[in-house]
Write a protein that holds these residues in place. Structure first.
Motif, PDB file in Angstrom:
ATOM      1  N   ARG A 134       0.209  -1.760   0.244  1.00 55.42           N
ATOM      2  CA  ARG A 134       0.179  -0.266   0.093  1.00 55.42           C
ATOM      3  C   ARG A 134       0.741   1.294   0.359  1.00 55.42           C
ATOM      4  N   ASP A 135       1.709   1.158   0.530  1.00 59.18           N
ATOM      5  CA  ASP A 135       3.011   2.716   0.782  1.00 59.18           C
ATOM      6  C   ASP A 135       3.340   2.914  -0.365  1.00 59.18           C
ATOM      7  N   ALA A 136       3.572   1.362  -1.000  1.00 60.15           N
ATOM      8  CA  ALA A 136       4.507   1.473  -2.560  1.00 60.15           C
ATOM      9  C   ALA A 136       3.785   2.205  -3.737  1.00 60.15           C
ATOM     10  N   VAL A 137       2.549   1.670  -3.496  1.00 54.43           N
ATOM     11  CA  VAL A 137       1.277   2.347  -4.540  1.00 54.43           C
ATOM     12  C   VAL A 137       0.843   3.653  -4.276  1.00 54.43           C
ATOM     13  N   VAL A 138       0.867   4.083  -2.739  1.00 55.58           N
ATOM     14  CA  VAL A 138       0.399   5.212  -2.784  1.00 55.58           C
ATOM     15  C   VAL A 138       1.903   6.304  -2.307  1.00 55.58           C
ATOM     16  N   LEU A 139       2.841   5.896  -2.642  1.00 56.25           N
ATOM     17  CA  LEU A 139       4.191   6.615  -2.614  1.00 56.25           C
ATOM     18  C   LEU A 139       3.831   7.574  -4.764  1.00 56.25           C
ATOM     19  N   ARG A 140       4.180   5.871  -5.675  1.00 57.01           N
ATOM     20  CA  ARG A 140       4.184   6.079  -7.129  1.00 57.01           C
ATOM     21  C   ARG A 140       2.995   6.426  -7.596  1.00 57.01           C
ATOM     22  N   TYR A 141       2.128   6.405  -7.445  1.00 62.39           N
ATOM     23  CA  TYR A 141       0.928   6.470  -8.152  1.00 62.39           C
ATOM     24  C   TYR A 141       0.033   7.928  -8.018  1.00 62.39           C
ATOM     25  N   PHE A 142      -0.309   8.153  -6.417  1.00 59.62           N
ATOM     26  CA  PHE A 142      -1.400   9.155  -6.101  1.00 59.62           C
ATOM     27  C   PHE A 142      -0.160   9.723  -5.310  1.00 59.62           C
ATOM     28  N   GLU A 143       0.907   9.978  -5.218  1.00 58.34           N
ATOM     29  CA  GLU A 143       2.311  11.187  -4.730  1.00 58.34           C
ATOM     30  C   GLU A 143       2.873  11.295  -6.319  1.00 58.34           C
ATOM     31  N   ASN A 144       3.107  10.694  -7.360  1.00 62.12           N
ATOM     32  CA  ASN A 144       3.547  10.693  -8.493  1.00 62.12           C
ATOM     33  C   ASN A 144       4.977  10.712  -9.034  1.00 62.12           C
ATOM     34  N   LYS A 145       5.385  10.165  -7.151  1.00 68.55           N
ATOM     35  CA  LYS A 145       6.734   9.941  -7.208  1.00 68.55           C
ATOM     36  C   LYS A 145       7.787   9.158  -7.987  1.00 68.55           C
ATOM     37  N   SER A 146       8.998   9.102  -8.589  1.00 68.97           N
ATOM     38  CA  SER A 146       9.522   8.670  -9.238  1.00 68.97           C
ATOM     39  C   SER A 146      10.363   7.331  -8.010  1.00 68.97           C
TER      40      SER A 146
END
Length: 330
Positions: A134-146
């Motif tokens: 869940r943390d990985a998805v939030v960081l990558r696609y919710f916050e659009n981090k590289s």
């Protein structure tokens, strides 16, 4: 100049209740929390109330957050719990209405079409992921981090972060497929990245900060919401601890059983070796008892022949001489 990290801001707020640090955290994550609330309620007023409750919860629990906590992931999870607690029945009704209008297509749908279909399912699907995914998805696609930023935040290499994100996205795709949303992981990722976070009202951040630091009046329903969500979080923590404890007991029990099994096998092999050695010794003993008299008799006979051989030859020669003399006299 490097941007102050979430961990540094949390530490400052936990140590001195720094309003500046808390305000920075609210401004940084307000859009994320408000978007989760708005997805659950589809009501701007309710979304503001839920968002306010989430940051009040953060202020109360900041000292209990572990040093490895990913704040954006924690805020996302808390916002989801709070929104579900606020309007669980409304969410079910909205999902049923949305599912009634969903249409299955054979061809790959566009990102906008996919978002329309998975919109009512997204948070429920995210709830079925483990904290790490869940943390990985939030960081990558919710916050659009590289992927590099995701890896740095999670404390892993970029390649490991990519695998973790891909694994989590594939889990989401399978969940959506079971609910009739047929699409590829790439399109789902694009839909979430483009639509999952929307702008929150500009006046909401000052309202939250004032409620935490300046004692501004907070609606009774908001305080009740805070209390209810804290209770749910405590229950989930106790449940997780119980599951971990039960798993540990199973592991210990399996280890003891395996050790006993290995010991039993070792004892059996040792016993077989002991019996084999005993049989060999017994066989050797029985053979010796039978063979020894025969060997002794043979030895005595050979000894007698060696000792009696010359005497017998002399006696035979004397008898022959006597017989020859008797013949000459006659």
């Amino acid at each position: 100049m490097n941007e102050t990290t979430d961990a540094e801001l949390l530490a400052r707020f936990a140590e001195s209740e720094s309003e500046e640090a808390f305000t920075a955290l609210v401004n940084r994550h307000l859009q994320l929390v408000h978007s989760v609330a708005l997805r659950h309620t589809t009501n701007p007023h309710h979304a503001e109330e839920i968002t306010q409750a989430v940051f009040i919860i953060l202020a109360r629990k900041v000292r209990s957050l572990g040093c490895k906590t990913i704040l954006s992931g924690w805020l996302y999870h808390t916002a989801r719990l709070t929104a579900a607690n606020f309007q669980r029945g409304e969410l079910r009704r909205a999902r049923r209405e949305q599912e009634a209008f969903m249409q299955s297509t054979i061809e790959q749908p566009s990102s906008e079409t996919v978002w329309h279909e998975l919109h009512p399912l997204l948070d429920e699907a995210m709830a079925r992921l483990g904290p790490t995914d869940r943390d990985a998805v939030v960081l990558r696609y919710f916050e659009n981090k590289s992927l590099q930023e995701v890896g740095q935040t999670l404390g892993v290499e970029e390649r490991a972060a990519q695998k973790r994100v891909s694994r989590a996205l594939e889990k989401l795709r399978r969940i959506f497929t079971k609910h009739g949303v047929i699409s590829t992981a790439t399109i789902i990722a694009g839909a979430i990245s483009a639509n999952s976070v929307q702008a929150a009202p500009t006046a909401l951040a000052p309202t939250i900060t004032a409620a935490v630091f300046k004692g501004s009046a907070v609606a009774g329903s908001t305080l009740a919401l805070v209390k209810g969500t804290l209770h749910i979080m405590s229950w989930m923590k106790a449940k997780t601890a119980a599951i971990i404890g039960a798993s540990a007991l199973l592991v210990v029990g399996a280890s003891v059983a395996l050790a006993h099994h290995n010991w039993s096998q070792g004892a059996l092999v040792s016993g077989v070796h002991h019996i084999a050695r005993h049989l060999v010794a017994l066989t050797h003993h029985n053979w010796s008892q039978r063979a020894q008299p025969q060997a002794e008799a043979l030895s005595d006979k050979l000894q007698a022949e060696r000792e009696g051989g010359p005497a017998n030859v002399a006696q035979d020669a004397s008898a022959q001489k006597s017989r020859d003399e008797q013949k000459a006299l006659r």
